[in-house]
Design an enzyme around this catalytic site. Structure first.
Site, PDB file in Angstrom:
ATOM      1  CG  ASP A   1      -4.507  16.297   1.032  1.00  0.00           C
ATOM      2  OD1 ASP A   1      -5.548  16.698   0.558  1.00  0.00           O
ATOM      3  OD2 ASP A   1      -3.579  16.506   1.889  1.00  0.00           O
TER       4      ASP A   1
ATOM      5  CG  ASN B   1       9.549  10.335  -1.804  1.00  0.00           C
ATOM      6  OD1 ASN B   1       8.804  10.030  -2.782  1.00  0.00           O
ATOM      7  ND2 ASN B   1      10.297  11.341  -2.330  1.00  0.00           N
TER       8      ASN B   1
ATOM      9  CG  ASP C   1     -13.438  10.691  -0.422  1.00  0.00           C
ATOM     10  OD1 ASP C   1     -13.889  11.525   0.524  1.00  0.00           O
ATOM     11  OD2 ASP C   1     -12.035  10.774  -0.711  1.00  0.00           O
TER      12      ASP C   1
ATOM     13  CG  ASP D   1      -2.026   1.045   1.013  1.00  0.00           C
ATOM     14  OD1 ASP D   1      -2.614   1.362  -0.099  1.00  0.00           O
ATOM     15  OD2 ASP D   1      -2.235   1.460   2.032  1.00  0.00           O
TER      16      ASP D   1
END
Length: 315
Positions: free
Chosen positions: A127, A101, A160, A46
């Site tokens: 984000d 990173n 979303d 992930d």
């Protein structure tokens, strides 16, 4: 006994100093033998795992211990806490978290896994306010995953915000369509809902209430999709397919926080509204991996809003 941090106390996480440090600009190396008990198992990774609950749930659900689970993120405090959670649940050697990173380190980390046996890579809920210089998905990451993932490996993207999910999907289609495709074993009839019609360019810096869409931009982006002017501005010669992708376009696409890529504002805009072939596959109605993130549960159950999911596969 677990410390307050390990037990779930609040952790200050919005600190991007690691990204600008020397360590953050160098590829992270992982000692796989010290990280996992059995490195012959396939790897699930992930990228940008945040607090790490999704990775922990994936590992907990795998009672047969059929895969290893790795979370990568820049926030060391969150990762230390997540490794504490894994230890408390007896999952050390099966679930692990590493500071990295991911844009700089994805090729080095995933490419060094024994046998390069990577089964699934997920990039979830980035984000929406950090798309240009810190968005993990861009030309550089797509190229890294194309280099190291074996044929049949899956890439799971979701958000979303529909425009954020569209941006990620379009990055893979534009820069890597010769290496990746929609996973048609997951996107089957009845499993999807259609993508929204986005007929205007969108701006990634100002959010409007309507389904995460942005106001109309000015300049070269005013050309309508499918027209000669649009194809010229976007560097697109028509619907994407094998042979198109990473060889086309400019230098933009998002730097994932690495600072290693120039950011072409026009290119970024086009990635938000480009009408490629992959959009015909739609968004997945349900989670295809059997483990939701905490945000996914909140969005779907508490707010009754939509999540936009797509599963890709390495050719």
């Amino acid at each position: 006994m677990l410390s307050a941090m390990q037990a779930g106390g609040q952790v200050r996480s919005r600190n991007y100093s690691f990204l600008s440090s020397d360590a953050g600009q160098q590829a992270t190396q992982v000692d796989w033998a010290a990280t996992f008990n059995d490195t012959s198992l396939p790897l699930v990774a992930d990228l940008g795992c945040g607090a790490g609950r999704y990775v922990l749930l994936m590992g907990s659900n795998d009672a047969a211990r059929s895969s290893n689970y790795l979370g990568l993120d820049v926030h060391k405090a969150l990762l230390d806490r997540a490794n504490g959670w894994a230890a408390a649940r007896g999952l050390s050697g099966h679930v692990a978290y590493v500071q990295a990173n991911v844009v700089v380190s994805a090729a080095a980390i995933l490419g060094s896994y024994p046998g390069r046996h990577v089964r699934l890579v997920s990039i979830q809920y980035p984000d929406p306010q950090q798309r240009r210089r810190r968005h993990v998905v861009g030309r550089e990451l797509v190229a890294a995953l194309a280099e190291v993932l074996p044929s049949g490996a899956q890439v799971y993207l979701n958000s979303d915000f529909e425009d954020t999910a569209t941006y990620m999907r379009n990055c893979f289609e534009r820069f890597g369509a010769q290496h990746f495709d929609i996973d048609t074993t997951v996107h089957v009839p009845g499993s999807t809902f259609p993508c929204s019609e986005v007929l205007q360019p969108v701006r990634p810096d100002v959010v409007t209430p309507q389904a995460g869409r942005r106001p109309r931009a000015s300049g070269a982006g005013d050309a309508a999709p499918g027209t000669a002017a649009w194809r010229s501005a976007s560097g697109d010669d028509g619907p994407s397919g094998p042979g198109s992708g990473s060889e086309s376009g400019g230098e933009g696409g998002g730097g994932g926080g690495s600072g290693g890529e120039a950011v072409d504002e026009e290119e970024v805009d086009l990635l938000f509204w480009r009408q490629g072939r992959w959009r015909e596959a739609g968004w997945l109605l349900r989670n295809p991996v059997g483990a939701p993130t905490e945000r996914e549960v909140y969005v779907e159950l508490a707010t009754r809003q939509q999540v936009y999911r797509v599963m890709l596969v390495r050719r």
